[in-house]
Design a protein around this motif. Structure first.
Motif, PDB file in Angstrom:
ATOM      1  N   ILE B 827       0.736  -0.992  -0.049  1.00  0.00           N
ATOM      2  CA  ILE B 827       0.069  -0.142  -0.138  1.00  0.00           C
ATOM      3  C   ILE B 827       0.992   0.961   0.128  1.00  0.00           C
ATOM      4  O   ILE B 827       0.545   2.157  -0.680  1.00  0.00           O
ATOM      5  N   GLY B 828       1.911   1.236   0.815  1.00  0.00           N
ATOM      6  CA  GLY B 828       2.804   2.460   0.848  1.00  0.00           C
ATOM      7  C   GLY B 828       3.603   2.568  -0.480  1.00  0.00           C
ATOM      8  O   GLY B 828       3.326   3.838  -0.977  1.00  0.00           O
ATOM      9  N   ILE B 829       3.912   1.604  -1.090  1.00  0.00           N
ATOM     10  CA  ILE B 829       4.565   1.739  -2.588  1.00  0.00           C
ATOM     11  C   ILE B 829       3.569   2.308  -3.354  1.00  0.00           C
ATOM     12  O   ILE B 829       3.787   3.237  -4.319  1.00  0.00           O
ATOM     13  N   ALA B 830       2.296   1.803  -3.486  1.00  0.00           N
ATOM     14  CA  ALA B 830       1.259   2.317  -4.358  1.00  0.00           C
ATOM     15  C   ALA B 830       0.720   3.749  -4.017  1.00  0.00           C
ATOM     16  O   ALA B 830       0.684   4.697  -4.993  1.00  0.00           O
ATOM     17  N   LEU B 831       0.800   4.131  -2.656  1.00  0.00           N
ATOM     18  CA  LEU B 831       0.516   5.460  -2.555  1.00  0.00           C
ATOM     19  C   LEU B 831       1.502   6.369  -3.010  1.00  0.00           C
ATOM     20  O   LEU B 831       1.403   7.564  -3.364  1.00  0.00           O
ATOM     21  N   LEU B 832       2.807   6.037  -2.730  1.00  0.00           N
ATOM     22  CA  LEU B 832       4.058   6.871  -3.316  1.00  0.00           C
ATOM     23  C   LEU B 832       4.012   6.821  -4.826  1.00  0.00           C
ATOM     24  O   LEU B 832       4.151   7.941  -5.480  1.00  0.00           O
ATOM     25  N   ALA B 833       3.821   5.758  -5.304  1.00  0.00           N
ATOM     26  CA  ALA B 833       3.772   5.703  -6.921  1.00  0.00           C
ATOM     27  C   ALA B 833       2.685   6.520  -7.518  1.00  0.00           C
ATOM     28  O   ALA B 833       2.733   7.179  -8.533  1.00  0.00           O
ATOM     29  N   ALA B 834       1.342   6.630  -6.705  1.00  0.00           N
ATOM     30  CA  ALA B 834       0.389   7.459  -7.348  1.00  0.00           C
ATOM     31  C   ALA B 834       0.408   9.060  -6.805  1.00  0.00           C
ATOM     32  O   ALA B 834      -0.543   9.668  -7.277  1.00  0.00           O
ATOM     33  N   TRP B 835       0.982   9.299  -5.942  1.00  0.00           N
ATOM     34  CA  TRP B 835       0.953  10.744  -5.238  1.00  0.00           C
ATOM     35  C   TRP B 835       1.322  11.639  -6.444  1.00  0.00           C
ATOM     36  O   TRP B 835       0.622  12.673  -6.460  1.00  0.00           O
ATOM     37  N   LEU B 836       2.381  11.543  -7.166  1.00  0.00           N
ATOM     38  CA  LEU B 836       2.921  12.469  -8.084  1.00  0.00           C
ATOM     39  C   LEU B 836       1.834  12.459  -9.164  1.00  0.00           C
ATOM     40  O   LEU B 836       1.333  13.865  -9.587  1.00  0.00           O
ATOM     41  N   PRO B 837       1.553  11.578  -9.510  1.00  0.00           N
ATOM     42  CA  PRO B 837       0.498  11.627 -10.975  1.00  0.00           C
ATOM     43  C   PRO B 837      -0.739  12.317 -10.234  1.00  0.00           C
ATOM     44  O   PRO B 837      -1.622  13.077 -11.086  1.00  0.00           O
ATOM     45  N   ALA B 838      -1.041  11.842  -8.907  1.00  0.00           N
ATOM     46  CA  ALA B 838      -2.488  12.366  -8.632  1.00  0.00           C
ATOM     47  C   ALA B 838      -2.339  14.022  -8.394  1.00  0.00           C
ATOM     48  O   ALA B 838      -3.345  14.573  -8.696  1.00  0.00           O
ATOM     49  N   ARG B 839      -1.179  14.304  -8.044  1.00  0.00           N
ATOM     50  CA  ARG B 839      -0.876  15.651  -7.944  1.00  0.00           C
ATOM     51  C   ARG B 839      -0.938  16.280  -9.415  1.00  0.00           C
ATOM     52  O   ARG B 839      -1.664  17.601  -9.412  1.00  0.00           O
ATOM     53  N   LYS B 840      -0.393  15.945 -10.114  1.00  0.00           N
ATOM     54  CA  LYS B 840      -0.408  16.330 -11.574  1.00  0.00           C
ATOM     55  C   LYS B 840      -1.880  16.298 -12.016  1.00  0.00           C
ATOM     56  O   LYS B 840      -2.072  17.348 -12.800  1.00  0.00           O
ATOM     57  N   ALA B 841      -2.526  15.332 -11.595  1.00  0.00           N
ATOM     58  CA  ALA B 841      -4.045  15.220 -12.492  1.00  0.00           C
ATOM     59  C   ALA B 841      -4.691  16.386 -11.955  1.00  0.00           C
ATOM     60  O   ALA B 841      -5.601  16.849 -12.778  1.00  0.00           O
ATOM     61  N   VAL B 842      -4.660  16.551 -10.665  1.00  0.00           N
ATOM     62  CA  VAL B 842      -5.597  17.516 -10.066  1.00  0.00           C
ATOM     63  C   VAL B 842      -5.192  19.054 -10.495  1.00  0.00           C
ATOM     64  O   VAL B 842      -6.081  19.948 -10.525  1.00  0.00           O
ATOM     65  N   ASN B 843      -4.074  18.910 -10.761  1.00  0.00           N
ATOM     66  CA  ASN B 843      -3.704  20.577 -11.252  1.00  0.00           C
ATOM     67  C   ASN B 843      -3.797  20.899 -12.642  1.00  0.00           C
ATOM     68  O   ASN B 843      -3.285  21.838 -13.192  1.00  0.00           O
ATOM     69  N   THR B 844      -3.955  19.875 -13.267  1.00  0.00           N
ATOM     70  CA  THR B 844      -4.412  20.011 -15.171  1.00  0.00           C
ATOM     71  C   THR B 844      -5.576  20.711 -15.287  1.00  0.00           C
ATOM     72  O   THR B 844      -6.474  20.461 -14.692  1.00  0.00           O
ATOM     73  N   SER B 845      -5.516  21.596 -16.061  1.00  0.00           N
ATOM     74  CA  SER B 845      -6.727  22.527 -16.464  1.00  0.00           C
ATOM     75  C   SER B 845      -7.794  21.390 -17.013  1.00  0.00           C
ATOM     76  O   SER B 845      -7.698  20.578 -17.584  1.00  0.00           O
ATOM     77  N   VAL B 846      -8.885  21.768 -16.477  1.00  0.00           N
ATOM     78  CA  VAL B 846     -10.308  20.846 -16.698  1.00  0.00           C
ATOM     79  C   VAL B 846     -10.449  21.030 -18.188  1.00  0.00           C
ATOM     80  O   VAL B 846     -10.867  19.908 -18.928  1.00  0.00           O
ATOM     81  N   VAL B 847     -10.266  22.128 -18.594  1.00  0.00           N
ATOM     82  CA  VAL B 847     -10.754  22.595 -20.104  1.00  0.00           C
ATOM     83  C   VAL B 847      -9.843  21.708 -20.977  1.00  0.00           C
ATOM     84  O   VAL B 847     -10.280  21.195 -21.956  1.00  0.00           O
ATOM     85  N   GLU B 848      -8.547  21.926 -20.659  1.00  0.00           N
ATOM     86  CA  GLU B 848      -7.519  20.855 -21.395  1.00  0.00           C
ATOM     87  C   GLU B 848      -7.811  19.529 -21.343  1.00  0.00           C
ATOM     88  O   GLU B 848      -7.734  18.651 -22.246  1.00  0.00           O
ATOM     89  N   ALA B 849      -8.087  18.966 -20.018  1.00  0.00           N
ATOM     90  CA  ALA B 849      -8.247  17.603 -19.782  1.00  0.00           C
ATOM     91  C   ALA B 849      -9.542  17.149 -20.492  1.00  0.00           C
ATOM     92  O   ALA B 849      -9.515  16.234 -21.200  1.00  0.00           O
ATOM     93  N   ILE B 850     -10.761  17.870 -20.757  1.00  0.00           N
ATOM     94  CA  ILE B 850     -11.830  17.452 -21.258  1.00  0.00           C
ATOM     95  C   ILE B 850     -11.576  17.344 -22.954  1.00  0.00           C
ATOM     96  O   ILE B 850     -12.209  16.451 -23.534  1.00  0.00           O
TER      97      ILE B 850
END
Lengths: 231, 853
Positions: B827-850
């Motif tokens: 779980i620790g490894i998975a959370l670490l692995a997902a942390w950066l992409p999760a951060r990147k995902a939430v900071n991406t512009s919604v308009v661009e993402a859609i």
């Protein structure tokens, strides 16, 4: 209900391009407004500013009296969730979810239990004529049916505002007409304020007012009747 | 057309650099482990052979007699054989200095008068004051040391060098320092030379010598001379060219090599999952692009070829990178293997850079490219079957492949059941390759069941996630349930790695439990005195004189002298234990199988038979009453088997005989361990102190009470499994890379989906929480499915591997504790692995993402 005061949206670092250039607009509660214009005229930018997905460079965008630019991201998102429904040209459904799950999604994000969300979603799907297809996934449905799911999802909170970006753009004329009729019906039922971006003259005829944009500026604002006469 | 498609692929790589890099890394690591482990194995063998060659000097043939050596009379026969120009006796010991650090030292005993014809000694002239250091060896306390050893201990000519010998602590005088070249490089330069007859005496060889190095007359053919010697010498002595002695060493360390090879295949398998995941996601991301290509007239075959070509290219680059990385990995792995070889098999190596073999590199390269192709096959097929009209129409119209279908489920269940049946009931004689096929069937069955199992476990998780994490938790699990393909690929990578870890850990645990139970039944002496901190030493032993001195201590009722060695039988290196069986039967009861214990005792004590280990009779298909023939350095040994006992001395099986019989046939009276039985009521700790006092400063002896001895043996077993632990670590690292890769790619792939969630009212914090919870849920599902696969695989290891490699019957045992330990880690490894992409995902512009497709 929707008020834009001298709103501008600029892009570019060096040479500034105005996507919207000092636009002011007032849309009353329950009014249906079609936004028309050629590509690049600023229609989508207008829609993105109204739903708070984008921020104006200058001016104010108010929804129900609230200046959405003054809200932080979370509050703006909540406002969008509760007060604004959105329908896209490409439907933007989640392909792995069933029709019911897609419609229930905003409720689930709002913390509703699955049971409650599913029940409300089923009722909404029934309203848009898809009561029998709740368990189907988007890829098992036609374009018209997918847009009905998108409309059901947009209206699940019965928001006062519905924003529609080319809702019939990906549909044949018969299906497009059905979708517009559905929106008419829902408008009558919920008295929703509708702001619809469209290229489709027939779609525009379903609105109370038609605004024409060109190069980021409103070049005309006519009633649908006047618009039809001009055509 | 293909060049255009290649251009499109290249642009995709440029656009998705992270995805491309992680995928290449996945292949590279798999290939690196595969190539590195094989290269390390080869390097170890090469360095062991180099050691033999360096020690052999100009010798064209070497005569050896197993670990006991052979009588001096053999030397006389060899010298008198026509065609032999020089024949020199050699004693070889890995001993210890009596300095504070008791450092290891290889001591080579040679005959100073004739040895220069065989070996060149380059002495360090700046320090040597003696005209001929070899002649100086005639003085009994003389010793020559290498410059490396001299520098390490700050020794110079004339200084004293204390050594532990079988005769106790002896002081030698340094009478020459030779350069760290040739023989001086062996054992990392920790080497000394002394007179062979002095070595024979002080290291308890009696009238035996360990080896004869010989050189033929120039006009005599070496092979003809070898044949002539074969006819004249006892069957128990071996005559080989120095270079070919490596084959015997290869057999001795075979168990180590098998384990390392299995680990490298596991690494490759995880690589296949990574490729599968990458290409599945790539097809999804390029959905519209494929539609456009199809609309522009690109045939299905060419779409498939575009993806397979991309896989080949990735395989080529990843494999080349893997071979490069593997070469450096081999340096570390070889050091570890070399350490184990020295500690457990008393095989001395000489450090050398990894051996680069083109055939290994080509094999690793081909396997890497093939793995990449296999991983991409299904996604490429899926891409070619996309409906171009639907693909062009809009993005939601993705065709779902039937990965949860009944056929797949039934096939998976059938494969698992069939493999379990084969493991449980198929005969052992089908051979190792066929038996590994059972494990492959099991794995394939599990891979087929993976999506369904993932879905089932995720459904079980749902209420828990709802309870603890609310709607985001449920949404996270629902996303998993609704995307079985994406989830299964990640879970698959985890499953393969963890299956190996769980099964190996379970086997180690089962083995330890079994050995512990066995020791409780057999090992019941009060005290033990061992000549080595390992189970035994191949070259350093006690003398019987020490046993007699210990036996004279107060409170001691009886001592048993034990000699443990590994002679050759049926081309294998088996275990052989010689001890005083009269005393042994006094204290060990009800252990003899397939015979009457009293009869067996009578015959053993009278020297009229041998007993063998249970795994020995299984391995060589023998039974009580059959005769056991062994080659000895004297006359052929031919005795009946009078009983079978449970034993874990060697995975090849062991033979037990009375010490009198051993001494008679092997001409060897040395002792590896002294087992002490006390008079009733005597305090063990008191006698232990007395024994320690007796040996202190005189002998390098390790004294244990019964309890300490058992713990020591268990520690030694743990040492043996060090390689397994390394393999487990490799599996964990690669499985972790699998998670990192899959989650980073998965989050990137869902950019549009996450954008939609944001557009319809999902808060940034909700999206982040959802991604992290999904990563955690994937880790939980991966650990649980890995546990199921590990549970089944343990059955394979216990039933087949243990029997196949060691002929041992190990009871099945699978502890849930290790699953509980793995859970937070994963779980620790998975959370670490997902942390950066999760951060990147939430900071991406919604308009661009859609708008993202």
């Amino acid at each position: 209900m929707i008020q834009l005061e001298n709103v501008s949206r600029e892009y570019g670092d060096g040479k500034v391009v105005y996507a919207l250039d000092h636009v002011s607009l007032l849309i009353a509660k329950g009014e249906r407004v079609a936004v028309m214009g050629p590509s690049g005229s600023g229609k989508s930018t207008l829609l993105n500013l109204v739903c708070g997905l984008d921020e104006p460079t200058s001016g104010e965008v108010k929804i129900d009296g609230t200046n959405i630019a003054s809200l932080d991201d979370d509050r703006r998102t909540r406002l969008r969730r509760e007060k604004i429904g959105m329908v896209f040209q490409t439907f933007n459904l989640l392909s792995t979810l069933t029709a019911q799950e897609n419609v229930a999604l905003p409720l689930r994000l709002n913390g509703s239990s699955k049971k409650e969300a599913d029940s409300r979603a089923a009722a909404m799907l029934d309203k848009v004529g898809l009561g029998a297809r709740v368990t189907h996934r988007p890829d098992q449905m036609s374009g018209g049916e997918r847009q009905r799911i998108a409309i059901a999802r947009a209206l699940i909170f019965q928001p006062p505002v519905l924003l529609a970006d080319e809702p019939t753009g990906n549909l044949d004329s018969k299906t497009g007409e059905e979708i517009l009729a559905l929106m008419d019906g829902l408008h009558r039922e919920f008295n929703t304020t509708i702001l619809m971006v469209t290229h489709n003259e027939e779609a525009a005829e379903h609105c109370d007012r038609v605004i024409r944009l060109r190069d980021g500026k409103i070049v005309s604002s006519t009633t649908a009747k006047e618009h039809t006469t001009k055509q | 057309m293909l060049s255009v498609l290649a251009q499109i692929t290249w642009k995709q790589w440029r656009q998705h650099r992270l995805r491309t890099a992680l995928t290449l890394l996945g292949i590279a690591l798999g290939v690196a482990v595969f190539f590195g482990v094989r290269t390390a194995n080869l390097t170890l063998l090469s360095s062991l052979t180099t050691t033999i060659e360096k020690l052999a000097g100009k010798a064209t043939l070497q005569i050896t007699g197993g670990e006991s050596g052979f009588p001096e009379a053999v030397w006389e026969t060899v010298k008198d054989t026509p065609g032999v120009r020089v024949a020199q006796p050699v004693i070889e010991v890995i001993g210890n200095t009596a300095f504070a650090d008791q450092s290891s030292l290889m001591i080579v005993g040679v005959d100073m008068l004739g040895d220069r014809e065989l070996r060149e000694y380059e002495f360090d002239e700046t320090t040597t004051e003696i005209a001929d250091p070899l002649v100086a060896l005639a003085q009994p306390d003389s010793i020559l040391i290498s410059r490396t050893f001299a520098d390490k201990h700050n020794l110079k000519d004339g200084d004293k060098l204390p050594l532990f010998t079988s005769q106790g602590r002896k002081e030698f005088t340094v009478r020459g320092i030779f350069k760290p070249q040739g023989m001086g490089e062996v054992f990392d330069g920790q080497i000394a030379v002394m007179d062979v007859f002095n070595a024979q005496f002080v290291f308890g060889r009696g009238k035996n010598i360990d080896r004869i190095d010989l050189m033929n007359e120039p006009e005599v053919d070496v092979l003809a001379l070898r044949q002539k010697l074969r006819e004249r010498l006892p069957a128990g002595v071996e005559i080989d060219r120095p270079a070919s002695r490596g084959t015997g060493i290869e057999k001795a360390i075979s168990a180590m090599s098998i384990g390392a090879t299995i680990a490298s295949f596991i690494a490759l398998l995880v690589g296949v999952f990574i490729i599968f995941n990458t290409f599945s996601i790539s097809v999804n991301q390029r959905w519209k692009e494929i539609g456009v290509l199809r609309a522009l007239g690109v045939e299905r075959g060419n779409v498939q070829r575009m993806f397979l070509g991309e896989a080949v290219l990735m395989g080529v680059i990843g494999s080349a990178l893997g071979i490069f990385l593997g070469y450096f990995l081999a340096i570390g792995a070889e050091r570890m293997l070399s350490q184990i070889a020295t500690q457990l098999f008393s095989q001395v190596s000489t450090q050398q850079p990894p051996v680069f073999r083109w055939d290994f590199a080509v094999t690793a390269f081909v396997i890497g490219v093939l793995s990449s192709l296999i991983g991409a096959l299904m996604p490429a097929r899926g891409a070619s079957r996309l409906n171009p009209i639907l693909a062009l129409h809009n993005i939601e119209t993705r065709q779902q492949e039937d990965i949860l279908g009944k056929t797949r489920l039934i096939a998976g269940v059938v494969l698992v059941i069939v493999s379990m049946g084969l493991i449980g009931f198929a005969p052992a004689k089908v051979g190792m390759n066929v038996q590994f096929g059972y494990a492959a069937l099991l794995l394939f069955g599990m891979v087929l069941l993976l999506p369904k199992l993932t879905q089932w476990i995720a459904r079980l998780l749902r209420p828990l996630m709802d309870r603890f994490f609310g709607s985001e938790g449920v949404l996270a699990v629902d996303t998993m349930i609704q995307s079985p393909r994406r989830t299964s690929a990640t879970v698959g990578a985890l499953m393969v790695g963890l299956m190996f870890v769980f099964a190996t850990a379970a086997y180690v645990r089962s083995y330890q439990t079994t050995v512990s139970g066995w020791m409780d039944r057999i090992v019941n002496c009060d005290l033990f005195v061992a000549a080595s901190d390992q189970a035994r030493s191949r070259t350093y032993h006690f003398s019987e004189e020490l046993s007699l001195r210990i036996a004279a201590l107060p409170g001691i009722k009886r001592i048993e002298n034990v000699r443990i060695l590994f002679p050759t039988y049926a081309d294998d290196s088996i275990g052989m234990v010689a001890l005083d069986f009269d005393g042994w039967f006094e204290r060990v009861k009800n252990v003899v199988e397939q015979a009457d214990e009293n009869e067996a005792r009578e015959k053993m004590v009278a020297g009229e038979g041998v007993m063998v280990a249970r795994n020995f009779v299984e391995r060589y298909h023998l039974t009580t009453g059959d005769r056991l023939k062994l080659a000895t350095p004297t006359v052929p040994f031919d005795m009946p088997i009078v009983g079978v006992i449970e034993d874990y001395t060697s995975e090849k099986g062991a033979v037990f005989l009375d010490r009198k019989l051993y001494k008679k046939y092997w001409n060897d009276s040395s002792v590896d361990m002294i087992e002490i039985n006390l008079h009733p009521g005597t305090d063990r700790a008191t006698v232990k102190t007395e024994v320690q006092r007796l040996v202190r400063g005189e002998h390098r002896a390790f004294v244990y009470t019964n309890q300490e001895y058992k713990k020591w043996i268990m520690d030694l077993i743990n040492g043996f499994f060090a390689l397994s632990y390394m393999q487990m670590a490799v599996s964990i690292i690669i499985a972790a890379l699998g998670i990192v890769n899959a989650l980073m790619i998965s989050v990137a792939e869902r950019k549009r989906e996450l954008g939609v969630l944001r557009a319809i009212g999902g808060l940034r914090s909700q999206i982040r929480k959802m991604i992290l919870l999904e990563a955690a849920a994937i880790a939980i599902v991966g650990v649980l499915i890995g546990a199921i696969a590990g549970f089944l695989n343990t059955w394979f290891i216990v039933r087949t591997m243990a029997m196949m490699v060691g002929g041992w019957t190990i009871p099945f045992s699978f502890s849930p504790v290790m699953v509980l330990i793995a859970l937070p880690l994963a779980i620790g490894i998975a959370l670490l692995a997902a942390w950066l992409p999760a951060r990147k995902a939430v900071n991406t512009s919604v308009v661009e993402a859609i708008g993202y497709e």
